[in-house]
Design a protein around this motif. Structure first.
Motif, short mmCIF file in Angstrom:
data_model
loop_
_atom_site.label_atom_id
_atom_site.label_comp_id
_atom_site.label_asym_id
_atom_site.label_seq_id
_atom_site.Cartn_x
_atom_site.Cartn_y
_atom_site.Cartn_z
N ARG A 54 40.40 34.15 38.96
CA ARG A 54 41.63 33.92 38.19
C ARG A 54 41.54 32.72 37.26
O ARG A 54 42.44 32.50 36.45
N SER A 55 40.52 31.90 37.41
CA SER A 55 40.40 30.70 36.59
C SER A 55 38.93 30.36 36.42
O SER A 55 38.05 30.89 37.11
N ARG A 197 39.09 33.84 29.43
CA ARG A 197 40.45 33.42 29.10
C ARG A 197 41.25 34.55 28.46
O ARG A 197 42.47 34.57 28.51
#
Length: 211
Positions: A54-55, A197
């Motif tokens: 997720r990141s 992203r």
């Protein structure tokens, strides 16, 4: 086979996709009927760890874990969030979840943890090889036992060893959480900061291994 008794970060495996696969050989006869057979006694699970990222911090954690395992070289533990308990995912583990067998005339003291999958009259007993420390609960004839006093558990194989052999015919049951023994199914991870992203994630295939 080299295996590291370490779990892939559970926060990263949450949200991943995957599940069991079977290998079935199908032969279509001249009359249109089929003959089906399988060389596998047990199913094999596959997952994609990339979906759970997720990141960029997650990507860094994945790369660190990948490098420490040297790609496909070393196996490791994996938490399958859809199937990691001896009971239903919404229930709490009890020492009565799964039947392990009964006491034998030859005073057997070792029993393998298993989980049963049943539908109708058919069933499949899956050996549980990687139980989670502190979660294994054992009972004989509905009486819960104490770990390290009444029994020991090998966390690397899922083998239960009783201090005293169960009485002949006594019902032995267990409850537990467990991991899946797996390895990376790729020797290369490709990531892109820009594409990540934008919502794209790397493909990180994971496959169950026999241990």
């Amino acid at each position: 086979m080299s295996f590291h008794e370490v779990r892939f970060p559970a926060a990263l495996s949450f949200g991943s996709v995957g599940g069991p696969e079977r290998r079935t050989e199908v032969v279509t006869l001249a009359n249109g009927f089929e003959e089906r057979n399988t060389p596998w006694a047990h199913s094999r699970r596959r997952y994609d760890a990339g979906v759970g990222l997720r990141s960029l911090d997650d990507v860094e954690a994945l790369i660190a874990f990948f490098e420490a395992r040297q790609g496909q070289l070393h196996g490791f533990r994996w938490k399958d969030w859809g199937d990691y308990k001896s009971c239903l995912p919404s229930a709490e583990v009890t020492p009565f979840d799964q039947a392990l067998g009964t006491g034998t005339p030859d005073r057997k003291t070792e029993f393998q943890l298993t989980k049963r999958y049943a539908s109708g009259d058919q069933r499949y007993d899956r050996p549980i090889l990687k139980p989670v420390s502190g979660t294994v609960r054992i009972a004989i004839e509905q009486i819960e036992l104490q770990e390290s006093i009444d029994f020991d558990i090998d966390l690397a194989s899922g083998l239960i060893t009783f201090a005293e052999p169960p009485e002949e015919g006594a019902d032995i049951t267990a409850g537990f959480e467990f991991d899946v023994p797996v390895r990376f199914d790729i020797d290369r991870i490709q990531t892109s900061v820009a594409s990540f992203r934008a919502g794209e994630v790397p493909n990180v295939p994971i496959v169950e291994v026999r241990v």
